[in-house]
Write an enzyme that holds these catalytic residues in place. Sequence first.
Site, short mmCIF file in Angstrom:
data_model
loop_
_atom_site.label_atom_id
_atom_site.label_comp_id
_atom_site.label_asym_id
_atom_site.label_seq_id
_atom_site.Cartn_x
_atom_site.Cartn_y
_atom_site.Cartn_z
N ASP A 140 -17.13 -14.98 24.40
CA ASP A 140 -16.65 -14.22 23.24
C ASP A 140 -16.70 -12.73 23.59
O ASP A 140 -17.44 -11.95 22.99
CB ASP A 140 -17.53 -14.53 22.03
N TYR B 113 -21.77 -13.06 25.73
CA TYR B 113 -21.42 -12.06 24.72
C TYR B 113 -21.81 -12.65 23.36
O TYR B 113 -21.03 -12.70 22.43
CB TYR B 113 -19.94 -11.70 24.76
N GLN C 109 -18.20 -10.46 12.26
CA GLN C 109 -16.77 -10.55 11.98
C GLN C 109 -16.47 -9.99 10.59
O GLN C 109 -17.18 -10.28 9.62
CB GLN C 109 -16.32 -12.01 12.05
N CYS D 227 -8.11 1.73 0.18
CA CYS D 227 -7.54 0.88 1.22
C CYS D 227 -7.46 -0.54 0.68
O CYS D 227 -8.49 -1.12 0.29
CB CYS D 227 -8.41 0.92 2.48
N CYS E 41 0.83 -1.20 0.00
CA CYS E 41 0.00 0.00 0.00
C CYS E 41 0.87 1.25 0.00
O CYS E 41 1.80 1.39 0.81
CB CYS E 41 -0.92 0.00 1.22
N CYS F 27 -9.84 -11.65 21.09
CA CYS F 27 -9.10 -10.86 20.10
C CYS F 27 -7.97 -10.06 20.73
O CYS F 27 -7.30 -9.30 20.03
CB CYS F 27 -10.05 -9.93 19.33
N GLU G 201 -26.29 -11.22 26.00
CA GLU G 201 -25.67 -10.22 25.13
C GLU G 201 -26.04 -8.84 25.62
O GLU G 201 -27.18 -8.58 25.98
CB GLU G 201 -26.13 -10.42 23.68
N CYS H 281 -2.54 -0.02 9.39
CA CYS H 281 -1.80 -1.29 9.30
C CYS H 281 -0.49 -1.19 10.08
O CYS H 281 0.17 -0.16 10.07
CB CYS H 281 -1.50 -1.64 7.85
N CYS I 60 -0.93 6.53 6.81
CA CYS I 60 -2.12 5.93 7.41
C CYS I 60 -1.73 5.01 8.56
O CYS I 60 -0.78 4.22 8.45
CB CYS I 60 -2.89 5.15 6.34
#
Length: 393
Positions: A322, A254, A225, A199, A101, A349, A278, A112, A109
């Site tokens: 989650d 969650y 996701q 992008c 990129c 994550c 949730e 990333c 930017c």
Amino acid sequence: MTPPRRSGGAGRRHRARKARGASAVGRRFEVEVGPIAHGGHCVARVSTGAAAESLVVFVRHALPGEQVVVEVTEGTEGDKFWRGDAVEVIRPSPDRVAAPCAFAGPGRCGGCDFQHVELAAQRRLKAAVVREQLRRLAGLDVDLEVEHVPNPLVEVVAQQPSPDQGLRWRTRQRYLTLPDGRRGMRKHRSHDVIAVDECLLEAPRGPSYDVRGRSFEVADRGFWQVHPGAPETLVDAVLEALRPQPGESALDLYAGVGLFSRFLLEAVGPEGRVAAVEGDPTASALSERNCPRLQATAGDVAAVLREGLDPVWDAADLVVLDPPRAGAKRGVVEQVVARSPRAVAYVACDPAALARDVAIFAENGYSLSTLRAFDLFPMTHHVECVALLEKRR
């Protein structure tokens, strides 16, 4: 799970730290780069001349073992650490590549972290971060590889098998609008916006809400996701870990719109039961529509577990966790173990939050049995893990 915020997007910015002394921004040092650290940067040390000890600088756009010139982008005299960018590479790593990129790199930017890193090496770096966090926060040494996740959207558009390039996977993308009408993205840890024509992470089309032949209803701005291969990959990993049996009971915490609940219900059959909790009321309502027979409750997960579920859920065979990036934390973990499940699948994550919560599970008699990691966010430092925790015998 809350998707990782991209520094290049329109998310919340970091809180500025109070200056301790004169600014170091703009100062340059030649350094040898140390190990990768959690957050998309490497550790280096510089001698500031102010004290005998060296000072840690977290360096972006570098790789372990490289000799680089780092320019300080954030820090003042008296700070415990500074942040910086590698603005010149004197001795490159064999894992360094040209960023695909044009908008990636120092001062550009901030979306990333790893465009300068060969793709297989990116996964090795992510695996090293997960291992280090588990070692430091949970006292565990784990053997781990970060697994490639195929991107079906790229192959569908190309109408042929596509090489793994780590691009075109982000099915939801946000841009800022500059005064002249052009699209833009933010610099790393900054309010400054730069114009971005395109992008390379943006997928050729939006998300599909079909998983394993089942359709899901998702709100327009609701969570799903962003990697097109993620939902099926995570469902497969969770079911493989838990191995739900007919007649068992399962809690999906969650739960979002019921991605895991749908397949847990099918696995436990008509004699089994699944309850979902949730925090978002819209997502919770959609989970009931997506998952026939689901017992869904909207509300804070810790509070609902503490006082909002029918007493029949004082025990459960299985639990899926989650949580958002902050993790489940002690209050939820202790409510989970109080129900004495035989197995817990934890989808995470953030490796630091996962490692902290694995340590809390260990305090309460649950051990980490298996751990898998998936490269759902190529070119960034983010990595998704699925951990299996089981009661110690």
